[in-house]
Design an enzyme around this catalytic site. Structure first.
Site, mmCIF file in Angstrom:
data_model
loop_
_atom_site.group_PDB
_atom_site.id
_atom_site.type_symbol
_atom_site.label_atom_id
_atom_site.label_comp_id
_atom_site.label_asym_id
_atom_site.label_seq_id
_atom_site.Cartn_x
_atom_site.Cartn_y
_atom_site.Cartn_z
ATOM 1 N N GLU A 145 14.656 -8.416 -5.689
ATOM 2 C CA GLU A 145 15.776 -8.099 -4.782
ATOM 3 C C GLU A 145 15.374 -8.507 -3.178
ATOM 4 O O GLU A 145 14.312 -7.871 -2.736
ATOM 5 C CB GLU A 145 15.832 -6.566 -4.896
ATOM 6 C CG GLU A 145 15.761 -5.865 -6.261
ATOM 7 C CD GLU A 145 17.339 -6.394 -6.762
ATOM 8 O OE1 GLU A 145 18.245 -7.005 -6.027
ATOM 9 O OE2 GLU A 145 17.474 -5.977 -7.984
ATOM 10 N N LEU A 146 16.080 -9.450 -2.791
ATOM 11 C CA LEU A 146 15.387 -10.197 -1.400
ATOM 12 C C LEU A 146 16.748 -9.807 -0.252
ATOM 13 O O LEU A 146 17.497 -8.884 -0.331
ATOM 14 C CB LEU A 146 15.310 -11.472 -1.713
ATOM 15 C CG LEU A 146 14.452 -11.851 -3.024
ATOM 16 C CD1 LEU A 146 14.314 -13.213 -3.375
ATOM 17 C CD2 LEU A 146 12.957 -11.246 -2.781
ATOM 18 N N LYS A 184 2.385 -1.112 -4.778
ATOM 19 C CA LYS A 184 1.878 -1.550 -3.635
ATOM 20 C C LYS A 184 2.958 -1.297 -2.768
ATOM 21 O O LYS A 184 4.212 -2.032 -2.604
ATOM 22 C CB LYS A 184 1.330 -2.723 -3.299
ATOM 23 C CG LYS A 184 0.471 -2.915 -2.273
ATOM 24 C CD LYS A 184 0.625 -4.193 -1.496
ATOM 25 C CE LYS A 184 1.844 -4.527 -0.862
ATOM 26 N NZ LYS A 184 2.164 -3.491 0.244
ATOM 27 N N CYS A 199 19.688 -4.188 3.272
ATOM 28 C CA CYS A 199 19.712 -5.602 2.699
ATOM 29 C C CYS A 199 21.065 -5.748 2.463
ATOM 30 O O CYS A 199 21.555 -6.930 2.313
ATOM 31 C CB CYS A 199 18.804 -5.966 1.421
ATOM 32 S SG CYS A 199 19.243 -4.414 0.402
ATOM 33 N N TRP A 252 9.746 -1.038 3.263
ATOM 34 C CA TRP A 252 9.646 0.227 4.130
ATOM 35 C C TRP A 252 11.067 0.734 4.507
ATOM 36 O O TRP A 252 11.184 1.794 4.884
ATOM 37 C CB TRP A 252 8.998 -0.062 5.530
ATOM 38 C CG TRP A 252 9.697 -1.433 6.231
ATOM 39 C CD1 TRP A 252 9.193 -2.682 5.987
ATOM 40 C CD2 TRP A 252 10.985 -1.563 6.709
ATOM 41 N NE1 TRP A 252 9.873 -3.743 6.516
ATOM 42 C CE2 TRP A 252 10.949 -3.084 7.140
ATOM 43 C CE3 TRP A 252 11.762 -0.818 7.214
ATOM 44 C CZ2 TRP A 252 12.107 -3.623 7.679
ATOM 45 C CZ3 TRP A 252 12.884 -1.112 8.110
ATOM 46 C CH2 TRP A 252 12.959 -2.465 8.401
ATOM 47 N N ASN A 253 12.292 -0.123 4.264
ATOM 48 C CA ASN A 253 13.460 0.320 4.683
ATOM 49 C C ASN A 253 14.062 1.667 4.055
ATOM 50 O O ASN A 253 14.784 2.458 4.401
ATOM 51 C CB ASN A 253 14.496 -0.779 4.866
ATOM 52 C CG ASN A 253 14.673 -1.484 3.659
ATOM 53 O OD1 ASN A 253 13.986 -1.464 2.728
ATOM 54 N ND2 ASN A 253 15.811 -2.200 3.697
HETATM 55 P P1 NAD Z 1 8.581 -8.205 3.631
HETATM 56 O O1 NAD Z 1 8.678 -9.138 2.559
HETATM 57 O O2 NAD Z 1 7.663 -8.488 4.785
HETATM 58 O O3 NAD Z 1 7.554 -7.013 2.635
HETATM 59 C C1 NAD Z 1 8.165 -6.379 1.531
HETATM 60 C C2 NAD Z 1 7.054 -6.038 0.891
HETATM 61 O O4 NAD Z 1 6.074 -7.113 0.657
HETATM 62 C C3 NAD Z 1 5.766 -4.909 1.449
HETATM 63 O O5 NAD Z 1 5.159 -3.902 0.595
HETATM 64 C C4 NAD Z 1 4.802 -5.964 1.968
HETATM 65 O O6 NAD Z 1 3.555 -5.351 2.337
HETATM 66 C C5 NAD Z 1 4.750 -7.061 0.999
HETATM 67 N N1 NAD Z 1 4.488 -8.226 1.272
HETATM 68 C C6 NAD Z 1 4.129 -9.082 2.575
HETATM 69 N N2 NAD Z 1 3.614 -10.335 2.361
HETATM 70 C C7 NAD Z 1 3.236 -10.125 1.149
HETATM 71 C C8 NAD Z 1 2.241 -11.073 0.296
HETATM 72 N N3 NAD Z 1 2.076 -12.069 0.633
HETATM 73 N N4 NAD Z 1 1.989 -10.831 -0.909
HETATM 74 C C9 NAD Z 1 2.276 -9.625 -1.559
HETATM 75 N N5 NAD Z 1 3.168 -8.777 -0.896
HETATM 76 C C10 NAD Z 1 3.587 -9.199 0.388
HETATM 77 O O7 NAD Z 1 9.867 -7.375 3.754
HETATM 78 P P2 NAD Z 1 10.276 -6.218 4.798
HETATM 79 O O8 NAD Z 1 10.060 -6.782 6.110
HETATM 80 O O9 NAD Z 1 9.367 -4.883 4.234
HETATM 81 O O10 NAD Z 1 11.405 -5.800 4.189
HETATM 82 C C11 NAD Z 1 12.833 -6.117 4.650
HETATM 83 C C12 NAD Z 1 13.240 -7.222 3.765
HETATM 84 O O11 NAD Z 1 13.616 -6.682 2.263
HETATM 85 C C13 NAD Z 1 14.688 -7.664 4.200
HETATM 86 O O12 NAD Z 1 14.854 -9.100 4.060
HETATM 87 C C14 NAD Z 1 15.757 -7.100 3.150
HETATM 88 O O13 NAD Z 1 16.942 -7.548 3.029
HETATM 89 C C15 NAD Z 1 15.041 -6.888 1.871
HETATM 90 N N6 NAD Z 1 15.444 -5.785 1.055
HETATM 91 C C16 NAD Z 1 16.146 -6.203 -0.022
HETATM 92 C C17 NAD Z 1 16.398 -5.205 -0.591
HETATM 93 C C18 NAD Z 1 17.136 -5.615 -2.128
HETATM 94 O O14 NAD Z 1 17.390 -4.795 -2.905
HETATM 95 N N7 NAD Z 1 17.751 -6.717 -2.162
HETATM 96 C C19 NAD Z 1 16.150 -3.823 -0.530
HETATM 97 C C20 NAD Z 1 15.456 -3.325 0.625
HETATM 98 C C21 NAD Z 1 15.076 -4.682 1.232
#
Ligand code: NAD
Length: 476
Positions: A244-245, A168, A278, A144-145
């Site tokens: 990308e975490l 998704k 991130c 979402w960010n």
């Molecule tokens: P999140 O992992 O909770 O959610 C990310 C996505 O995963 C969402 O679409 C969510 O619906 C989905 N998701 C959650 N649980 C799932 C499951 N069990 N199975 C499948 N999909 C699932 O993270 P967030 O809070 O939305 O985003 C923030 C995180 O993302 C931070 O840690 C940030 O650092 C990271 N991020 C990384 C990058 C990068 O390029 N490295 C870019 C943006 C954000």
């Protein structure tokens, strides 16, 4: 939801609400997809792959250019949707939409340069040929960010490679995804090459993505926790994956840096997207000689930042995504103060002037931060800058690298030798040297260690969606 070129409700007819984080109001209702909807989208992507994978590079390029132009035409609308649903100031949203569109432009060009190669053979009667082939159907899970650019950073190279894709998006920003797909549709795409499934509960869809053998590639941006879960699932079928975490970027102000210049850079990068990035710095290592000058300049500027609705032009700090995010920031700040950190500015939730209706936290600077504090290790994803004073330059690299993450790092120095030593020694995928924005569509983005696997953007970004095939030809 957009499946096989049609706009559909969810199979069971249910919906969920998307909320404006600046005022808590419901924006609209969104189709609440489940695994049956996701399966329908995979079916469409499988059928579309037959034709799309056989189109020429020029045909694919043409489609990508059309999407790019459609996104530019709709820039203002997409940015306004983002400010309403995600909260970032409108100027930042406009920048993000341009960045998102630029992935389409860049891969419209790169697709024409996916060259194979011939390889010298050990036998005189033998020839080797290397070709690239699209991986197949791709499943993408996005955060979402950066709710629009994180979609196009995957869709552009995937369709450029000849893959078809099911996206998704995050449950907090489904409207941004829907409006983006409406813009894709204006580019007159072949049905089924891009598909969108929105859902309040991501887990069953994630499970389907890893279990359906027709999905050959999983690309994920989000938390390390969910990334690991999906990586474990994808391992069963040895799917191609990119992750990308999370991150925990060090921001280093060296002894030979100008602390005022560094403080101005720190302000711009730390509070970008209210710290919800991130690549946001999460540990500011400032050399002892500069600590006072740095804190004075930095905190002076931070305390003047205005929080509020992203539609107000004077606002620099938007809301956090939700209540849970505010609680996480509060917990980290409380823990740091209990363990001896000094509050320089901010430090509390903002509730005055109507901000109580949204999820706002004051831009905050903490000094005297030490390794025993939660904030020293946990990703904050909020507007808090923890400052650590250091003296021993020999230990700097060890301290900066002391994290499970390895996404971004920032260095301020005026000495070439310091810049090069730190660039080489930091275990991070993206390093800004006197530069707070070391990212561009042409530059591969991604991390080391628990920040992920694979790269997005640049020539490396399209290779993630291509298989290598080698042919050995005998002339005998
Ligand atoms: P999140 O992992 O909770 O959610 C990310 C996505 O995963 C969402 O679409 C969510 O619906 C989905 N998701 C959650 N649980 C799932 C499951 N069990 N199975 C499948 N999909 C699932 O993270 P967030 O809070 O939305 O985003 C923030 C995180 O993302 C931070 O840690 C940030 O650092 C990271 N991020 C990384 C990058 C990068 O390029 N490295 C870019 C943006 C954000």
């Amino acid at each position: 939801m957009y499946i096989n070129g049609e706009w559909l409700d969810s199979e069971d007819g249910t919906t969920f609400e998307t909320i404006n984080p600046a005022n808590g109001e419901v924006i609209t209702k969104i189709p609440n997809g489940n695994e049956k909807d996701a399966k329908k989208a995979i079916d469409a992507a499988v059928i579309a792959f037959e034709q799309w994978s056989k189109t020429t590079a020029y045909q694919k390029s043409d489609v990508l250019y059309r999407i790019y132009h459609a996104m530019c035409r709709n820039k203002e609308h997409l940015a306004r949707t983002m400010t309403e649903e995600q909260g970032k100031p409108l100027r930042a949203a406009l920048n993000e939409v341009q960045y998102a569109a630029d992935f389409m432009l860049w891969y419209a060009e790169e697709v024409k340069r996916v060259y194979g190669r011939t390889i010298p053979a050990p036998r005189s009667d033998q020839r080797f040929l290397l070709n690239y082939h699209p991986v197949g159907v791709v499943a993408a899970v996005t955060p979402w960010n950066y709710p629009i650019s994180m979609i196009t950073r995957k869709v552009a190279p995937a369709i450029a490679a000849g893959c078809t894709i099911v996206v998704k998006p995050a449950e907090a920003t489904p409207l941004c995804a829907i409006e983006t797909f409406k813009v894709f549709e204006q580019a007159d795409l072949p049905a089924g090459i891009v598909n969108l499934v929105t859902a309040a509960n991501p887990a069953p869809i994630g499970k389907l993505f890893v279990e359906d053998p027709r999905v050959r590639k999983l690309t994920f941006t989000g938390s390390t926790e969910v990334g690991k879960l999906l990586a474990q699932g994808a391992a069963n079928q040895m799917k191609r994956t990119s992750f990308e975490l999370g991150g925990h970027a060090p921001f280093i102000v060296c002894r030979d840096a100008d602390p005022v210049v560094a403080a101005k850079g720190a302000l711009l990068v730390k509070f970008l997207n209210t710290g919800q990035a991130c690549i946001s710095p999460n540990r500011f290592f400032v050399h002892k000689t500069h600590i006072n000058a740095f804190l004075e300049e930095f905190a002076g500027r931070v305390s003047k930042m205005k929080a509020g609705s992203g539609f107000d032009e004077s606002v620099k700090i938007g809301p956090l995504v939700n209540e849970k995010a505010v609680e996480k920031v509060e917990r980290q700040v409380r823990d740091a103060l209990q363990k001896g950190a000094r509050l320089v500015t901010g430090g509390q939730r903002l509730t005055e002037n109507g901000l109580d209706k949204g999820s706002f936290f004051a831009p905050t600077v903490l000094a005297n931060v030490t390794p025993d504090m939660l904030i020293y290790r946990e990703e904050t994803f909020g507007p808090v800058a923890p400052v650590i004073e250091y003296e021993d330059e020999d230990q700097l690299l060890e301290m900066a690298n002391d994290t499970v993450y390895g996404l971004a790092a920032y260095v301020y120095t005026q000495a070439y030798s310091t810049a090069m030593t730190l660039f080489e020694g930091l275990r991070f995928g993206i390093i800004g040297i006197n530069d707070i924005n070391p990212t561009a569509v042409a530059a591969p983005f991604g991390g080391m260690k628990e920040s992920g696997v694979g790269r997005e953007g640049g020539p490396e970004g399209i290779l993630e969606y291509l298989e290598v095939k080698v042919g050995g030809f005998s002339l005998r």
